[in-house]
Design a protein around this motif. Structure first.
Motif, PDB file in Angstrom:
ATOM      1  N   GLY A  33       0.841  -1.201   0.000  1.00 26.81           N
ATOM      2  CA  GLY A  33       0.000   0.000   0.000  1.00 26.81           C
ATOM      3  C   GLY A  33       0.874   1.249   0.000  1.00 26.81           C
ATOM      4  O   GLY A  33       1.665   1.458   0.917  1.00 26.81           O
ATOM      5  N   ALA A  35      -0.306   4.635  -0.452  1.00 29.72           N
ATOM      6  CA  ALA A  35      -0.943   5.694   0.346  1.00 29.72           C
ATOM      7  C   ALA A  35      -0.859   5.340   1.832  1.00 29.72           C
ATOM      8  O   ALA A  35      -0.632   6.208   2.680  1.00 29.72           O
ATOM      9  CB  ALA A  35      -2.396   5.836  -0.079  1.00 29.72           C
ATOM     10  N   TRP A  50      -6.355  12.468  -2.734  1.00 33.39           N
ATOM     11  CA  TRP A  50      -5.822  11.348  -1.939  1.00 33.39           C
ATOM     12  C   TRP A  50      -4.286  11.358  -1.991  1.00 33.39           C
ATOM     13  O   TRP A  50      -3.700  12.417  -1.817  1.00 33.39           O
ATOM     14  CB  TRP A  50      -6.447  10.033  -2.433  1.00 33.39           C
ATOM     15  CG  TRP A  50      -6.412   8.909  -1.454  1.00 33.39           C
ATOM     16  CD1 TRP A  50      -6.791   8.942  -0.143  1.00 33.39           C
ATOM     17  CD2 TRP A  50      -5.974   7.562  -1.711  1.00 33.39           C
ATOM     18  NE1 TRP A  50      -6.620   7.695   0.424  1.00 33.39           N
ATOM     19  CE2 TRP A  50      -6.122   6.842  -0.509  1.00 33.39           C
ATOM     20  CE3 TRP A  50      -5.485   6.897  -2.826  1.00 33.39           C
ATOM     21  CZ2 TRP A  50      -5.789   5.485  -0.412  1.00 33.39           C
ATOM     22  CZ3 TRP A  50      -5.165   5.546  -2.722  1.00 33.39           C
ATOM     23  CH2 TRP A  50      -5.321   4.852  -1.527  1.00 33.39           C
ATOM     24  N   TYR A  82      -1.764   7.037  -8.631  1.00 36.94           N
ATOM     25  CA  TYR A  82      -3.080   6.376  -8.622  1.00 36.94           C
ATOM     26  C   TYR A  82      -4.232   7.381  -8.780  1.00 36.94           C
ATOM     27  O   TYR A  82      -5.121   7.219  -9.607  1.00 36.94           O
ATOM     28  CB  TYR A  82      -3.248   5.593  -7.319  1.00 36.94           C
ATOM     29  CG  TYR A  82      -4.602   4.944  -7.149  1.00 36.94           C
ATOM     30  CD1 TYR A  82      -4.915   3.778  -7.833  1.00 36.94           C
ATOM     31  CD2 TYR A  82      -5.569   5.498  -6.308  1.00 36.94           C
ATOM     32  CE1 TYR A  82      -6.157   3.172  -7.688  1.00 36.94           C
ATOM     33  CE2 TYR A  82      -6.809   4.898  -6.160  1.00 36.94           C
ATOM     34  CZ  TYR A  82      -7.093   3.733  -6.852  1.00 36.94           C
ATOM     35  OH  TYR A  82      -8.329   3.143  -6.704  1.00 36.94           O
ATOM     36  N   SER A 137       1.297   3.892 -12.024  1.00 43.68           N
ATOM     37  CA  SER A 137      -0.076   3.618 -11.591  1.00 43.68           C
ATOM     38  C   SER A 137      -1.070   4.487 -12.348  1.00 43.68           C
ATOM     39  O   SER A 137      -0.900   5.705 -12.459  1.00 43.68           O
ATOM     40  CB  SER A 137      -0.204   3.903 -10.088  1.00 43.68           C
ATOM     41  OG  SER A 137      -1.578   3.892  -9.726  1.00 43.68           O
ATOM     42  N   ASN A 247      -6.584  -6.284  -7.640  1.00 39.13           N
ATOM     43  CA  ASN A 247      -5.914  -5.523  -6.580  1.00 39.13           C
ATOM     44  C   ASN A 247      -6.967  -4.902  -5.666  1.00 39.13           C
ATOM     45  O   ASN A 247      -8.137  -4.752  -6.032  1.00 39.13           O
ATOM     46  CB  ASN A 247      -4.981  -4.430  -7.139  1.00 39.13           C
ATOM     47  CG  ASN A 247      -5.701  -3.166  -7.551  1.00 39.13           C
ATOM     48  OD1 ASN A 247      -6.454  -3.182  -8.527  1.00 39.13           O
ATOM     49  ND2 ASN A 247      -5.471  -2.081  -6.836  1.00 39.13           N
ATOM     50  N   CYS A 315      -1.874  -4.327  -1.414  1.00 40.43           N
ATOM     51  CA  CYS A 315      -2.461  -3.022  -1.737  1.00 40.43           C
ATOM     52  C   CYS A 315      -2.745  -2.308  -0.408  1.00 40.43           C
ATOM     53  O   CYS A 315      -1.968  -2.452   0.545  1.00 40.43           O
ATOM     54  CB  CYS A 315      -3.675  -3.194  -2.641  1.00 40.43           C
ATOM     55  SG  CYS A 315      -4.076  -1.718  -3.602  1.00 40.43           S
ATOM     56  N   CYS A 316      -3.840  -1.579  -0.339  1.00 38.51           N
ATOM     57  CA  CYS A 316      -4.056  -0.700   0.819  1.00 38.51           C
ATOM     58  C   CYS A 316      -3.977  -1.448   2.154  1.00 38.51           C
ATOM     59  O   CYS A 316      -4.445  -2.584   2.287  1.00 38.51           O
ATOM     60  CB  CYS A 316      -5.408  -0.029   0.696  1.00 38.51           C
ATOM     61  SG  CYS A 316      -5.479   1.031  -0.742  1.00 38.51           S
TER      62      CYS A 316
HETATM   63  N1  LIG Z   1      -1.248   2.078  -5.843  1.00 45.49           N
HETATM   64  C1  LIG Z   1      -2.268   2.571  -4.947  1.00 45.49           C
HETATM   65  C2  LIG Z   1      -3.480   1.697  -5.056  1.00 45.49           C
HETATM   66  C3  LIG Z   1      -4.612   2.126  -4.235  1.00 45.49           C
HETATM   67  S1  LIG Z   1      -5.968   1.064  -4.373  1.00 45.49           S
HETATM   68  C4  LIG Z   1      -1.729   2.586  -3.528  1.00 45.49           C
HETATM   69  O1  LIG Z   1      -1.075   1.624  -3.164  1.00 45.49           O
HETATM   70  O2  LIG Z   1      -1.950   3.541  -2.809  1.00 45.49           O
END
Ligand SMILES: N[C@@H](CCS)C(=O)O
Ligand SMILES: C[S+](C)CC[C@H](N)C(=O)O
Ligand SMILES: [Zn+2]
Length: 334
Positions: A33, A35, A50, A82, A137, A247, A315-316
């Motif tokens: 993740g 973010a 975001w 993203y 992304s 994902n 992922c998150c």
């Molecule tokens: N590449 C992004 C996907 C969010 S769903 C992240 O990892 O923050």
């Protein structure tokens, strides 16, 4: 362009990624993740942009997070773009030129981190790292809407194929121009957007290999309710898309979905689920639900590899510690 030339070109594009996977020992590890890790470092991203907000106000954190995932063993790092979109940036008063520069910057920050990290580890004789690839992304239209619709696929009646292509077109061109190794279409929730992406890659004659990942909220279908058989029909026809998968869906869905995808496609299968928590698109926060710790994630990741996934990450709400564990277990099995 002749059919034979096109077939050769397709083989070469898929071959690049497959060679990389081979070199990585049969499975390449994607980061976790992005973010999430920015937030761990104190970034405040409760905002329509975001994590892309950090491209404006804290790029140093972006570099830091890339380096942390590289150090944890990621073979592929995903850029901070993203939710970085031209209309999104321009709605904040930035010019088109400044907005395009921010997209370029997302790729530059990742490639610089990769090069810096590689320069450092190359000097160590017995290191176990691979020179990482940078995947740009490209979040779904729903990510840009910032209303949680990347988990519902409900884009409204006014959103048609052309609108989605127009939304993605310029960002795609700018990101490609910045020179990433791969393109990562993320959290796609419906067939229409999958089709828009596939057609756009063709229309723009994109040479960089792409993966496309869907979210899923029921473990069976795309969030729109459309079957993956329908969604993959259009992807299987694309010569530009070399890998397909899931994902930001809960880990407990992934094993069955890999089996389903095995039946539906010959493309490389890519999975990087979240921790199992659920996104509240209104409150803009993660709600605790069946959550998987790093140990559990590790056990599952081995199963995903055994079932045929060749690109695996998080992922998150997964972190460098998740990726460290995953990298150990996936590389040990090869
Ligand atoms: N590449 C992004 C996907 C969010 S769903 C992240 O990892 O923050
Ligand atoms: C992958 S989701 C958690 C990203 C944030 C969402 N697009 C929003 O802005 O609400
Ligand atoms: Zn996610």
């Amino acid at each position: 362009m002749g059919v034979l030339f096109e077939a050769k070109e397709e083989q070469e594009r898929a071959g690049l990624l497959e060679d990389f996977i081979q070199k990585a020992g049969g499975c390449a590890v994607i980061d976790g993740g992005f973010a999430t890790q920015l937030e761990i470092h104190g970034a405040s991203i409760n905002d329509p942009l975001w994590s892309a907000l950090c491209l404006i106000n804290s790029p140093h954190l972006i570099s830091k997070v890339h380096l942390e995932y590289l150090e944890a063993g990621a073979d592929i790092i995903v850029t901070s773009s993203y939710q970085a979109t031209l209309p999104g940036f321009m709605s904040r008063g930035l010019s088109l030129e400044q907005s395009e520069e921010l997209l370029e910057k997302s790729v530059k920050l990742a490639t610089e981190a990769r090069d810096l990290f590689w320069e450092t580890v190359e000097k160590i004789r017995d290191h176990s790292y691979n020179r990482a690839l940078v995947a740009a992304s490209i979040g779904s239209y729903g990510a840009y809407l910032a209303d949680g619709s990347e988990y519902s696929g409900c884009y409204g009646a006014d959103v048609d194929l052309n609108k989605l292509k127009d939304f993605h077109r310029r960002r795609l061109q700018v990101l490609v121009e910045a020179g990433p190794d791969l393109l990562a279409f993320e959290t796609i929730p419906n067939k229409l957007e999958a089709q828009a992406v596939a057609e756009l890659l063709e229309e723009e004659n994109i040479e960089i290999p792409s993966w496309i990942c869907f979210s899923s909220v029921d473990g069976v279908n795309a969030p729109s309710g459309e079957s993956f058989a329908e969604c993959l029909e259009v992807i299987n026809k694309s010569k530009k898309i070399v890998a397909v998968g899931i994902n930001c869906a809960p880990p407990q869905f992934v094993h069955n979905l890999i089996h389903k995808f095995n039946e539906l496609t010959e493309k490389v299968i890519v999975v990087y689920p979240n921790s199992g928590e659920t996104w509240d698109g209104v409150a803009k926060r993660w709600l605790p639900s069946k959550c998987f710790n790093d140990e559990k994630f590790k056990v599952l990741a081995k199963r995903w590899h055994d079932s045929g996934a060749k690109l695996i990450g998080g992922c998150c709400r997964t972190t460098p510690s998740t990726i460290r564990g995953l990298s150990k277990v996936l590389k040990k099995t090869n």
